[in-house]
Design a protein around this motif. Structure first.
Motif, mmCIF file in Angstrom:
data_model
loop_
_atom_site.group_PDB
_atom_site.id
_atom_site.type_symbol
_atom_site.label_atom_id
_atom_site.label_comp_id
_atom_site.label_asym_id
_atom_site.label_seq_id
_atom_site.Cartn_x
_atom_site.Cartn_y
_atom_site.Cartn_z
ATOM 1 N N THR A 16 -81.204 0.289 -8.175
ATOM 2 C CA THR A 16 -81.799 -0.446 -9.276
ATOM 3 C C THR A 16 -81.731 -1.939 -8.976
ATOM 4 O OG1 THR A 16 -81.859 -0.685 -11.668
ATOM 5 C CG2 THR A 16 -79.673 -0.395 -10.672
ATOM 6 N N HIS A 17 -82.008 -2.775 -9.956
ATOM 7 C CA HIS A 17 -82.281 -4.187 -9.667
ATOM 8 C C HIS A 17 -81.752 -5.080 -10.796
ATOM 9 C CE1 HIS A 17 -85.867 -7.240 -8.891
ATOM 10 N NE2 HIS A 17 -84.720 -7.845 -8.999
ATOM 11 N N PHE A 18 -80.427 -5.219 -10.848
ATOM 12 C CA PHE A 18 -79.816 -6.191 -11.763
ATOM 13 C C PHE A 18 -79.686 -7.518 -11.031
ATOM 14 C CE2 PHE A 18 -78.292 -2.223 -13.631
ATOM 15 C CZ PHE A 18 -78.350 -2.472 -14.995
ATOM 16 N N ASN A 19 -80.045 -8.602 -11.706
ATOM 17 C CA ASN A 19 -79.937 -9.921 -11.084
ATOM 18 C C ASN A 19 -78.891 -10.804 -11.739
ATOM 19 O OD1 ASN A 19 -81.840 -9.735 -9.037
ATOM 20 N ND2 ASN A 19 -83.532 -10.250 -10.396
ATOM 21 N N HIS A 20 -78.476 -10.432 -12.947
ATOM 22 C CA HIS A 20 -77.594 -11.332 -13.705
ATOM 23 C C HIS A 20 -76.664 -10.487 -14.576
ATOM 24 C CE1 HIS A 20 -76.308 -14.478 -16.473
ATOM 25 N NE2 HIS A 20 -76.776 -15.356 -15.605
ATOM 26 N N PRO A 21 -75.389 -10.879 -14.697
ATOM 27 C CA PRO A 21 -74.457 -10.058 -15.483
ATOM 28 C C PRO A 21 -74.908 -9.859 -16.935
ATOM 29 C CG PRO A 21 -73.421 -12.150 -14.779
ATOM 30 C CD PRO A 21 -74.718 -12.024 -14.055
ATOM 31 N N ARG A 22 -75.677 -10.803 -17.473
ATOM 32 C CA ARG A 22 -76.161 -10.661 -18.853
ATOM 33 C C ARG A 22 -77.032 -9.423 -19.044
ATOM 34 N NH1 ARG A 22 -78.021 -15.055 -21.455
ATOM 35 N NH2 ARG A 22 -79.484 -13.611 -22.413
ATOM 36 N N GLU A 23 -77.587 -8.905 -17.947
ATOM 37 C CA GLU A 23 -78.471 -7.735 -18.065
ATOM 38 C C GLU A 23 -77.693 -6.437 -18.248
ATOM 39 O OE1 GLU A 23 -82.134 -9.341 -15.277
ATOM 40 O OE2 GLU A 23 -80.452 -8.345 -14.322
ATOM 41 N N ILE A 24 -76.392 -6.493 -18.014
ATOM 42 C CA ILE A 24 -75.597 -5.272 -18.160
ATOM 43 C C ILE A 24 -75.117 -5.167 -19.600
ATOM 44 C CG2 ILE A 24 -73.603 -3.979 -17.322
ATOM 45 C CD1 ILE A 24 -74.071 -5.162 -14.620
ATOM 46 N N THR A 25 -75.856 -4.393 -20.391
ATOM 47 C CA THR A 25 -75.609 -4.267 -21.830
ATOM 48 C C THR A 25 -75.063 -2.872 -22.123
ATOM 49 O OG1 THR A 25 -77.779 -3.318 -22.188
ATOM 50 C CG2 THR A 25 -77.638 -5.724 -22.260
ATOM 51 N N GLY A 26 -74.733 -2.634 -23.379
ATOM 52 C CA GLY A 26 -74.292 -1.304 -23.797
ATOM 53 C C GLY A 26 -75.314 -0.234 -23.414
ATOM 54 N N SER A 27 -76.605 -0.535 -23.654
ATOM 55 C CA SER A 27 -77.643 0.456 -23.374
ATOM 56 C C SER A 27 -77.807 0.693 -21.879
ATOM 57 C CB SER A 27 -78.983 -0.002 -23.953
ATOM 58 O OG SER A 27 -78.877 -0.128 -25.346
ATOM 59 N N SER A 28 -77.734 -0.374 -21.083
ATOM 60 C CA SER A 28 -77.897 -0.159 -19.647
ATOM 61 C C SER A 28 -76.657 0.553 -19.091
ATOM 62 C CB SER A 28 -78.184 -1.465 -18.904
ATOM 63 O OG SER A 28 -77.115 -2.356 -19.032
ATOM 64 N N ARG A 29 -75.499 0.289 -19.686
ATOM 65 C CA ARG A 29 -74.288 1.004 -19.269
ATOM 66 C C ARG A 29 -74.417 2.508 -19.510
ATOM 67 N NH1 ARG A 29 -70.822 -2.341 -22.284
ATOM 68 N NH2 ARG A 29 -70.911 -4.191 -21.013
ATOM 69 N N GLU A 30 -74.966 2.842 -20.680
ATOM 70 C CA GLU A 30 -75.193 4.264 -20.982
ATOM 71 C C GLU A 30 -76.101 4.902 -19.949
ATOM 72 O OE1 GLU A 30 -76.901 5.392 -24.835
ATOM 73 O OE2 GLU A 30 -75.450 4.036 -25.755
ATOM 74 N N ALA A 31 -77.177 4.183 -19.592
ATOM 75 C CA ALA A 31 -78.133 4.725 -18.623
ATOM 76 C C ALA A 31 -77.445 4.962 -17.281
ATOM 77 C CB ALA A 31 -79.315 3.768 -18.461
ATOM 78 N N LEU A 32 -76.639 3.987 -16.850
ATOM 79 C CA LEU A 32 -75.967 4.112 -15.554
ATOM 80 C C LEU A 32 -74.966 5.258 -15.578
ATOM 81 C CD1 LEU A 32 -75.437 0.305 -14.838
ATOM 82 C CD2 LEU A 32 -77.118 1.825 -13.764
ATOM 83 N N THR A 33 -74.287 5.427 -16.709
ATOM 84 C CA THR A 33 -73.328 6.526 -16.820
ATOM 85 C C THR A 33 -74.028 7.876 -16.663
ATOM 86 O OG1 THR A 33 -71.982 5.193 -18.283
ATOM 87 C CG2 THR A 33 -71.587 7.558 -18.336
ATOM 88 N N LYS A 34 -75.168 8.021 -17.331
ATOM 89 C CA LYS A 34 -75.900 9.288 -17.219
ATOM 90 C C LYS A 34 -76.294 9.568 -15.780
ATOM 91 C CE LYS A 34 -77.989 9.318 -21.689
ATOM 92 N NZ LYS A 34 -78.698 9.883 -22.678
ATOM 93 N N LEU A 35 -76.789 8.536 -15.105
ATOM 94 C CA LEU A 35 -77.239 8.730 -13.720
ATOM 95 C C LEU A 35 -76.061 9.068 -12.813
ATOM 96 C CD1 LEU A 35 -79.796 5.787 -13.541
ATOM 97 C CD2 LEU A 35 -80.368 8.219 -13.419
ATOM 98 N N ALA A 36 -74.964 8.330 -12.978
ATOM 99 C CA ALA A 36 -73.797 8.585 -12.126
ATOM 100 C C ALA A 36 -73.233 9.976 -12.417
ATOM 101 C CB ALA A 36 -72.738 7.503 -12.339
#
Ligand SMILES: *Cc1c(COP(=O)(O)O)cnc(C)c1O
Ligand code: SF4
Length: 437
Positions: A239-259
């Motif tokens: 994936t393509h995160f460029n800045h720590p601000r982009e890591i939110t509760g919702s994106s964390r959930e998405a990453l957890t599901k994928l992992a």
């Protein structure tokens, strides 16, 4: 509702009156309500652009379209939006109209290295496979600006099949990188079909997916999608995160599901002036990534595509960032800094220098702290001579399927069984004169 902020609810009700929190987390609702014009962006953010700036923005949009999901827009800090990393990545700037001397439409020659529709075949054993021309958010720094956003560029099944057939008849391809645009804008069924087709090709060992949806449309990562993906393992995902601000509760959930679906996750960042060209920002980013089981993979030097000049940093900035990461943090949190060679040479790794000097039996090195040290080389080392006749070799390579039989590039210069002592560019004047004699 979990993970929908009051700011997001406020935006949702501005976008459509009957919007409920549940819809905010529906990726199709997000896609239907993508912001594609400046007026809507202004209304939602509560700002107004006037005069020349406004005219320039419209000109920019005529060249490179605007699209941003309501979710990604909601991450912009309304108090300090001008310098906001999310704003800078999603909202056009008139600087995109500036074309510098060395800017190119297709700097990586991806079109020239295309043997079949939707395919770029550059490296010996892996191909890029473009399966979608669309993205949920058009990154202003996108290297494929020329293509992305052209909505006709979504290939139909027949065109995709031509790409698949190319892979099928090219046995050296063991790694297929499914890219775009964003492959996750395809529906689950189409993805299931595509991954299934690739799965029937024996020589395809792994499939990698490149998607920015965990960053700009995390609700796309549904349980159903994860079920599809895990039925086609081994799947890797970048994936393509460029800045720590982009890591939110919702994106964390998405990453957890994928992992949790057993998919190894990587991240590719682009070094962007004004967004993340800072050691502290990059360090915070890589730490947040590894907490979420994402391995930082590449840090890209910004390409020479048209319309990106305002985002470019000197290469020295990237080296400085690498200097600030290597040794200072966990090895697996450090990405490889790469320059994608203009003209199609592929990715070239660059890094600070750690070897200071060398003699016949000693190497002088320095570490991240500046300590200068030496490595004593072995007094006697007998390398096994290699003529690629493995059955006679003492190393006992008993792999019937070890395919590599030809050394290329610098590896060829290093090999025992090659006559080459130099690599000379085509059209070299000096060797040309020799031929004439
Ligand atoms: C980046 C890229 C790849 C994959 O390269 P890796 O270094 O293996 O990640 C493959 N093909 C093309 C054209 C690429 O640009
Ligand atoms: S130096 Fe880096 S961390 Fe400090 S204010 Fe500037 S961008 Fe932010």
């Amino acid at each position: 509702m979990e993970n929908v902020s009051s700011r997001q609810l406020e935006l949702a009700s501005k976008i459509s009156e009957d919007a409920a929190a549940r819809q905010w987390r529906d990726w199709k609702w997000q896609m239907r309500h993508c912001i594609r014009d400046i007026k809507t962006f202004e209304d939602l953010l509560g700002v107004e652009f006037g005069g020349k700036e406004r005219r320039d923005l419209e000109l920019t949009l005529a060249k490179f379209p605007l699209a941003v999901t309501p979710y990604y827009l909601s991450l912009i800090d309304p108090q300090n939006w001008r310098n906001d990393p999310v704003f800078l990545q999603s909202f056009p700037q008139s600087a995109e109209l500036v074309i510098e001397n060395n800017d190119m439409i297709d700097p990586l020659a991806e079109d020239a290295d295309s043997p079949a529709p939707c395919i770029t075949h550059r490296y010996p054993d892996r191909v890029l496979f473009y399966v979608s021309g669309a993205c949920a958010m058009y990154c202003r720094h996108c290297t494929r600006k020329r293509k992305v956003g052209d909505r006709d560029a979504v290939p139909d099944k027949k065109t995709m099949l031509e790409g698949i057939e190319y892979i099928r008849r090219t046995p050296q391809v063991r790694d297929v990188l499914v890219s775009g645009g964003d492959p996750f804008l395809l529906g689950d069924e189409r993805l299931d079909w595509l991954l299934g087709e690739l799965g029937t090709i024996d020589h395809v060992e792994i499939v990698r997916i490149g998607t920015r949806t965990p960053v700009v449309l995390p609700y796309r990562i549904t349980d159903d999608l994860c079920r599809v993906l895990r039925s086609h393992h081994p799947i890797w995902l970048n994936t393509h995160f460029n800045h720590p601000r982009e890591i939110t509760g919702s994106s964390r959930e998405a990453l957890t599901k994928l992992a949790d679906a057993g998919i190894p996750l990587g991240n590719q960042s682009v070094l962007l002036a004004g967004v993340n060209d800072c050691v502290r920002i990059m360090k915070a980013l890589v730490h947040k990534l590894v907490i979420n089981r994402v391995r930082p993979y590449y840090l890209y030097q910004c390409d020479l595509s048209e319309g990106l000049s305002h985002f470019r940093t000197p290469i020295g900035k990237g080296i400085e960032i690498m200097e600030g990461l290597v040794g200072h943090t966990s090895g697996f949190a450090v990405p490889q800094y790469v320059i994608d060679a203009p003209g199609g040479g592929g990715k070239i790794r660059v890094a600070p220098n750690y070897i200071l000097s060398w003699s016949t039996n000693k190497v002088v090195l320095r570490n991240y702290e500046g300590v200068i040290t030496t490595y004593q080389e072995p007094d006697s080392y007998e390398a096994s001579f290699c003529d690629r006749k493995c059955e006679r070799c003492e190393l006992h390579l008993n792999l019937d399927d070890a395919p590599e039989d030809k050394a290329i590039g610098i590896a060829q210069l290093l090999h025992d069984d090659e006559d080459a002592i130099a690599l000379t560019p085509m059209g070299n004047d000096r060797t040309g004169r020799r031929d004439e004699e």
